[in-house]
Design a protein around this motif. Structure first.
Motif, PDB file in Angstrom:
ATOM      1  N   ARG A  99      -1.626   2.977  15.133  1.00  0.00           N
ATOM      2  CA  ARG A  99      -1.571   4.590  15.494  1.00  0.00           C
ATOM      3  C   ARG A  99      -0.084   4.643  15.494  1.00  0.00           C
ATOM      4  O   ARG A  99       0.270   5.734  14.868  1.00  0.00           O
ATOM      5  CB  ARG A  99      -2.320   4.657  16.917  1.00  0.00           C
ATOM      6  CG  ARG A  99      -2.097   6.241  17.147  1.00  0.00           C
ATOM      7  CD  ARG A  99      -2.544   6.483  18.692  1.00  0.00           C
ATOM      8  NE  ARG A  99      -1.333   5.946  19.731  1.00  0.00           N
ATOM      9  CZ  ARG A  99      -1.645   5.178  20.487  1.00  0.00           C
ATOM     10  NH1 ARG A  99      -2.963   4.851  20.650  1.00  0.00           N
ATOM     11  NH2 ARG A  99      -0.559   4.732  21.316  1.00  0.00           N
ATOM     12  N   GLU A 100       0.796   4.129  16.540  1.00  0.00           N
ATOM     13  CA  GLU A 100       2.238   4.548  16.530  1.00  0.00           C
ATOM     14  C   GLU A 100       3.207   4.351  15.342  1.00  0.00           C
ATOM     15  O   GLU A 100       4.046   5.098  14.934  1.00  0.00           O
ATOM     16  CB  GLU A 100       2.938   3.433  17.371  1.00  0.00           C
ATOM     17  CG  GLU A 100       2.572   3.937  19.070  1.00  0.00           C
ATOM     18  CD  GLU A 100       2.861   5.259  19.435  1.00  0.00           C
ATOM     19  OE1 GLU A 100       4.063   5.751  19.147  1.00  0.00           O
ATOM     20  OE2 GLU A 100       2.352   5.925  20.059  1.00  0.00           O
ATOM     21  N   HIS A 150       0.501   3.863   6.667  1.00  0.00           N
ATOM     22  CA  HIS A 150      -0.714   3.066   7.120  1.00  0.00           C
ATOM     23  C   HIS A 150      -0.486   1.618   7.031  1.00  0.00           C
ATOM     24  O   HIS A 150      -0.030   0.975   6.145  1.00  0.00           O
ATOM     25  CB  HIS A 150      -1.921   3.394   6.371  1.00  0.00           C
ATOM     26  CG  HIS A 150      -2.155   4.939   6.380  1.00  0.00           C
ATOM     27  ND1 HIS A 150      -3.180   5.389   7.493  1.00  0.00           N
ATOM     28  CD2 HIS A 150      -1.772   5.806   5.590  1.00  0.00           C
ATOM     29  CE1 HIS A 150      -3.222   6.667   7.231  1.00  0.00           C
ATOM     30  NE2 HIS A 150      -2.307   7.103   5.988  1.00  0.00           N
ATOM     31  N   ALA A 195      -7.236   1.262  25.818  1.00  0.00           N
ATOM     32  CA  ALA A 195      -7.029   0.894  24.311  1.00  0.00           C
ATOM     33  C   ALA A 195      -6.735  -0.630  23.877  1.00  0.00           C
ATOM     34  O   ALA A 195      -6.103  -1.392  24.780  1.00  0.00           O
ATOM     35  CB  ALA A 195      -5.922   1.831  23.660  1.00  0.00           C
ATOM     36  N   THR A 213      -4.764  -1.327  18.141  1.00  0.00           N
ATOM     37  CA  THR A 213      -5.048  -0.137  17.727  1.00  0.00           C
ATOM     38  C   THR A 213      -3.680   0.972  18.060  1.00  0.00           C
ATOM     39  O   THR A 213      -3.234   1.695  17.067  1.00  0.00           O
ATOM     40  CB  THR A 213      -6.011   0.523  18.620  1.00  0.00           C
ATOM     41  OG1 THR A 213      -7.357  -0.346  18.236  1.00  0.00           O
ATOM     42  CG2 THR A 213      -6.529   1.958  18.526  1.00  0.00           C
ATOM     43  N   ALA A 214      -3.121   0.514  19.074  1.00  0.00           N
ATOM     44  CA  ALA A 214      -1.945   1.431  19.437  1.00  0.00           C
ATOM     45  C   ALA A 214      -0.829   1.180  18.468  1.00  0.00           C
ATOM     46  O   ALA A 214      -0.173   2.089  17.828  1.00  0.00           O
ATOM     47  CB  ALA A 214      -1.323   0.860  20.699  1.00  0.00           C
ATOM     48  N   LEU A 257       1.648   4.761  12.329  1.00  0.00           N
ATOM     49  CA  LEU A 257       1.355   5.820  11.427  1.00  0.00           C
ATOM     50  C   LEU A 257       1.828   7.278  12.125  1.00  0.00           C
ATOM     51  O   LEU A 257       2.789   7.960  11.170  1.00  0.00           O
ATOM     52  CB  LEU A 257      -0.113   6.194  11.318  1.00  0.00           C
ATOM     53  CG  LEU A 257      -0.653   7.198  10.600  1.00  0.00           C
ATOM     54  CD1 LEU A 257      -0.360   7.229   9.066  1.00  0.00           C
ATOM     55  CD2 LEU A 257      -2.242   7.497  10.672  1.00  0.00           C
ATOM     56  N   ASP A 258       2.044   7.434  13.349  1.00  0.00           N
ATOM     57  CA  ASP A 258       2.554   8.595  14.025  1.00  0.00           C
ATOM     58  C   ASP A 258       4.176   8.790  13.657  1.00  0.00           C
ATOM     59  O   ASP A 258       4.544   9.765  13.339  1.00  0.00           O
ATOM     60  CB  ASP A 258       2.164   8.648  15.319  1.00  0.00           C
ATOM     61  CG  ASP A 258       0.717   8.864  15.517  1.00  0.00           C
ATOM     62  OD1 ASP A 258       0.046   9.133  14.806  1.00  0.00           O
ATOM     63  OD2 ASP A 258       0.502   8.945  17.037  1.00  0.00           O
TER      64      ASP A 258
END
Length: 112
Positions: free
Chosen positions: A32-33, A41, A24, A28-29, A35-36
């Motif tokens: 993603r992190e 966003h 990855a 991108t991470a 958002l998670d």
């Protein structure tokens, strides 16, 4: 935005963070992190550099991101106690300036 991470021995504020999975991209991470962990966003605007973290010894990459959408909420109750927006000029009330990677601190100061 800061997340309040729970550790059995100490509770500290920090920026959203996570592990880059094999194959990855760090950008991108980052998206993603964020958002998670926070339900926010974002888009990566620029790299702020990397370093071996002085406490963990883990290679960390830092990015300046742009808010796109979402309301900050705790999306990871296992790792985080709380999530909240912090005005740029107040970040050092939660995280000591000497613990913030200097390029991150400079980016925060430039944006105020």
């Amino acid at each position: 935005m800061a997340t309040w991470h729970a550790d059995p021995s100490v509770i500290t504020w920090q920026f959203p963070a996570g592990v880059v999975k094999p194959g990855a991209r760090p950008e991108t991470a980052t998206v993603r992190e964020t958002l998670d962990e926070t339900a926010v966003h974002c888009a990566v605007r620029q790299s702020l550099g990397s370093r071996l973290h002085p406490v963990t010894g883990v290679l960390c990459e830092y990015f300046l991101c742009e808010y796109l959408a979402g309301e900050a909420t705790n999306g990871d109750a296992v790792e985080n106690v709380d999530v909240m927006w912090v005005p740029r000029n107040s970040v050092t009330r939660f995280i000591d300036a000497d613990r913030i990677f200097p390029p991150v601190l400079a980016a925060l100061e430039e944006q105020t």
